[in-house]
Design an enzyme around this catalytic site. Structure first.
Site, short mmCIF file in Angstrom:
data_model
loop_
_atom_site.label_atom_id
_atom_site.label_comp_id
_atom_site.label_asym_id
_atom_site.label_seq_id
_atom_site.Cartn_x
_atom_site.Cartn_y
_atom_site.Cartn_z
N GLY A 136 71.29 65.65 83.35
CA GLY A 136 70.13 64.89 82.87
C GLY A 136 70.38 64.47 81.43
N SER A 137 70.45 65.45 80.54
CA SER A 137 70.70 65.15 79.12
C SER A 137 72.06 64.47 78.93
CB SER A 137 70.69 66.44 78.29
OG SER A 137 69.51 67.16 78.50
N HIS A 359 38.82 77.57 75.86
CA HIS A 359 38.05 77.70 77.10
C HIS A 359 38.01 79.14 77.65
CE1 HIS A 359 38.04 73.34 77.20
NE2 HIS A 359 37.26 73.36 78.25
N GLU A 384 62.55 61.32 79.13
CA GLU A 384 63.12 60.45 78.08
C GLU A 384 63.83 61.27 77.00
OE1 GLU A 384 61.05 59.14 79.99
OE2 GLU A 384 60.65 57.02 79.62
N GLU A 388 65.19 69.06 72.35
CA GLU A 388 66.52 69.34 71.75
C GLU A 388 67.29 68.03 71.58
OE1 GLU A 388 65.24 71.05 74.36
OE2 GLU A 388 64.85 72.94 73.33
C1 FAD Z 1 58.72 65.18 86.46
C2 FAD Z 1 59.98 64.55 85.98
C3 FAD Z 1 60.15 63.19 86.06
C4 FAD Z 1 61.37 62.60 85.67
N1 FAD Z 1 61.54 61.25 85.83
C5 FAD Z 1 62.77 60.71 85.63
C6 FAD Z 1 63.03 59.35 85.96
O1 FAD Z 1 62.13 58.60 86.35
N2 FAD Z 1 64.30 58.89 85.82
C7 FAD Z 1 65.32 59.67 85.37
O2 FAD Z 1 66.45 59.19 85.26
N3 FAD Z 1 65.11 60.97 85.04
C8 FAD Z 1 63.86 61.50 85.17
N4 FAD Z 1 63.63 62.83 84.86
C9 FAD Z 1 64.75 63.66 84.43
C10 FAD Z 1 64.71 64.01 82.97
O3 FAD Z 1 65.05 62.88 82.19
C11 FAD Z 1 65.68 65.16 82.77
O4 FAD Z 1 65.12 66.31 83.40
C12 FAD Z 1 65.93 65.46 81.30
O5 FAD Z 1 66.69 64.42 80.73
C13 FAD Z 1 66.65 66.79 81.09
O6 FAD Z 1 67.78 66.86 81.90
P1 FAD Z 1 68.03 68.17 82.81
O7 FAD Z 1 66.78 68.46 83.53
O8 FAD Z 1 69.24 67.90 83.62
O9 FAD Z 1 68.29 69.31 81.80
P2 FAD Z 1 69.73 69.69 81.07
O10 FAD Z 1 70.32 68.45 80.59
O11 FAD Z 1 70.48 70.46 82.11
O12 FAD Z 1 69.23 70.59 79.95
C14 FAD Z 1 68.83 71.94 80.13
C15 FAD Z 1 68.42 72.51 78.76
O13 FAD Z 1 69.52 72.46 77.86
C16 FAD Z 1 69.17 71.72 76.69
N5 FAD Z 1 70.35 70.98 76.25
C17 FAD Z 1 71.12 70.12 76.97
N6 FAD Z 1 72.12 69.65 76.21
C18 FAD Z 1 71.98 70.21 74.97
C19 FAD Z 1 72.68 70.10 73.74
N7 FAD Z 1 73.75 69.29 73.60
N8 FAD Z 1 72.25 70.83 72.67
C20 FAD Z 1 71.16 71.63 72.79
N9 FAD Z 1 70.44 71.76 73.92
C21 FAD Z 1 70.84 71.05 74.99
C22 FAD Z 1 68.06 70.80 77.13
O14 FAD Z 1 67.26 70.36 76.03
C23 FAD Z 1 67.29 71.72 78.07
O15 FAD Z 1 66.50 72.60 77.32
C24 FAD Z 1 62.40 63.42 85.16
C25 FAD Z 1 62.20 64.80 85.03
C26 FAD Z 1 61.03 65.38 85.43
C27 FAD Z 1 60.86 66.87 85.31
#
Ligand code: FAD
Length: 404
Positions: A136-137, A359, A384, A388
């Site tokens: 994701g990130s 509440h 978005e 972090e």
């Molecule tokens: C309800 C919902 C709707 C969404 N809708 C969309 C959508 O429409 N389209 C889409 O493309 N995505 C969507 N997303 C995905 C969302 O953008 C990702 O969940 C988000 O970018 C985080 O990615 P991840 O979940 O893979 O977490 P990871 O990237 O696996 O991160 C896990 C943890 O590690 C931290 N982390 C990661 N890298 C680093 C770093 N370099 N330094 C420090 N900390 C770090 C993160 O902050 C987080 O705390 C949605 C997510 C949810 C929950």
């Protein structure tokens, strides 16, 4: 120039009229029904239908294409109002807004003519998709591939994750890898405009190979579906490369990062909206509930919570409007959008938690609106870019601007 001409709290007559109209719609149509849709996790079709009639899907789309042609600032004000009612509703508009932005900024004339008029009315709604099950990130780690076929079309294979409006959208702006050998990897990524049948989990005919598995069960942010997208031999015509093959191939990552910048202003506005609602609920409940012979609002500890909440709401709103106004003025706003998103999403979560505490036990009951807010608010810390990631963006931009 517009930035200096409008003090941050001032609204133009047009902004006042439209935000008042949206606020009334939210008070009358969304707040009273959100509890039902949230509890049932049901798509709020009647609300979405009314939103199409109000033109809310075309707010930022130019008038030439049938939209309202309003700026990001006005859009952010509208999103705040919608999110004050229920952030799932703003989620239905949000991905559509990002899709419209991508088309308006990077689309060819043919692509704009083909999609924008139907997107302006809401007849065609958009989703956008970067995330995958394993990333994701770290967007550059995506694995979904598109390979050019002999007849010129592109075949997409792979699985996307967490796509908001994944089922109900009719078009998905999807980031895929077109050149796996590219270095750095982002240069080998392209955004495709993937069409499908809105509401169909199994696509057939020209959209065959595009499947939407059952929606993901979530803590909150109900009503609007989040889904995976499975591409298995899905064929996308070459003219559906965003910006055309000549201009758009290998540009997908840059295009999506640009869109995420305005997306961050949008999520910040959602944080302001949910924080504002939490403040309203806290103010009301604290004047209704009595303990130790007086209303709890008369206890200083509760007043301090209200004071912190109100301060955060105003600060979040100011940061959000600053980022939006800079963008509208054509100024650099990457740092400011990151700050707004970071602060407003955290403020949203903190204000909701304070309202929840105010509440007492009733905050834990599904009879009270704050219980829904408590489940909804954490999403804003993730979408978005997580907090972090925002800090990484802010730190990087800060150093770029202040290089010694
Ligand atoms: C309800 C919902 C709707 C969404 N809708 C969309 C959508 O429409 N389209 C889409 O493309 N995505 C969507 N997303 C995905 C969302 O953008 C990702 O969940 C988000 O970018 C985080 O990615 P991840 O979940 O893979 O977490 P990871 O990237 O696996 O991160 C896990 C943890 O590690 C931290 N982390 C990661 N890298 C680093 C770093 N370099 N330094 C420090 N900390 C770090 C993160 O902050 C987080 O705390 C949605 C997510 C949810 C929950």
């Amino acid at each position: 120039m517009a930035v200096a001409a409008h003090p941050f709290l001032e609204k133009t007559d047009e902004q006042k009229a439209i935000t008042e109209m949206v606020r009334q719609f939210v008070d009358e149509q969304i707040i009273p029904t959100a509890e039902h849709y949230d509890h049932e996790d049901e798509f709020p079709a009647p609300i979405v239908e009314q939103m199409t009639q109000l033109g809310l899907f075309g707010v930022t789309i130019p008038e030439d294409y049938g939209g309202m042609g309003l700026d990001l600032t006005t859009y952010a004000m509208i999103v705040e109002e919608l999110s004050r009612g229920w952030i799932s509703i703003s989620g239905i508009v949000n991905t559509h807004f990002i899709g419209s932005y991508l088309l308006m900024k990077f689309g060819t004339d043919e692509q704009k003519d083909r999609y924008l008029p139907r997107m302006a009315t809401g007849e065609l709604r958009a989703a956008f998709s970067l995330s995958e099950p394993e990333c994701g990130s770290d967007v550059q780690a995506i694995k979904t591939r598109a390979v050019k076929q002999e007849d010129g079309a592109w075949q997409i294979d792979g699985t996307k994750m967490w796509v908001t409006n994944g089922l109900m959208s009719g078009v998905v702006f999807v980031l895929v890898r077109t050149d796996p050998k590219a270095e750095p990897p982002y240069r080998g990524m392209t955004c495709f405009i993937a069409e499908k049948e809105a509401g169909a989990s199994e696509n057939t005919g020209e959209y065959a190979g595009f499947t939407i598995p059952p929606k993901i069960k979530k803590l909150g942010y109900k009503g609007v579906e989040s889904t995976e997208l499975v591409f298995d031999g899905y064929r996308c015509p070459a003219e559906n490369v965003l910006g055309g093959e000549e201009g758009g191939l290998g540009q997908g990552f840059v295009q999506m990062m640009d869109a995420l910048e305005v997306g961050r202003v949008n999520v910040a506005a959602r944080g302001v909206g949910i924080a504002q609602r939490a403040l309203e609920l806290g103010l009301r409940y604290s004047q209704e509930r009595k303990t130790f012979g007086k209303q709890i609002a008369d206890h200083q500890a509760i007043q301090f919570k209200l004071a912190d909440m109100a301060t955060k709401v105003d600060a979040a709103r100011l940061l959000t409007l600053r980022a939006a106004r800079l963008k509208d003025a054509g100024e650099r706003s990457d740092l400011e959008a990151g700050m707004a998103k970071l602060f407003a999403s955290e403020a949203g979560k903190e204000c909701v938690e304070d309202a929840f505490r105010i509440h007492g036990g009733y905050g834990y009951s599904k009879e009270y609106e704050v219980e829904r807010l408590y489940r909804d608010a954490p999403l804003l810390l993730i979408g978005e870019g997580t907090s972090e990631i925002q800090r990484m963006v802010i730190g990087k931009k800060l150093l770029q601007r202040h290089r010694i």
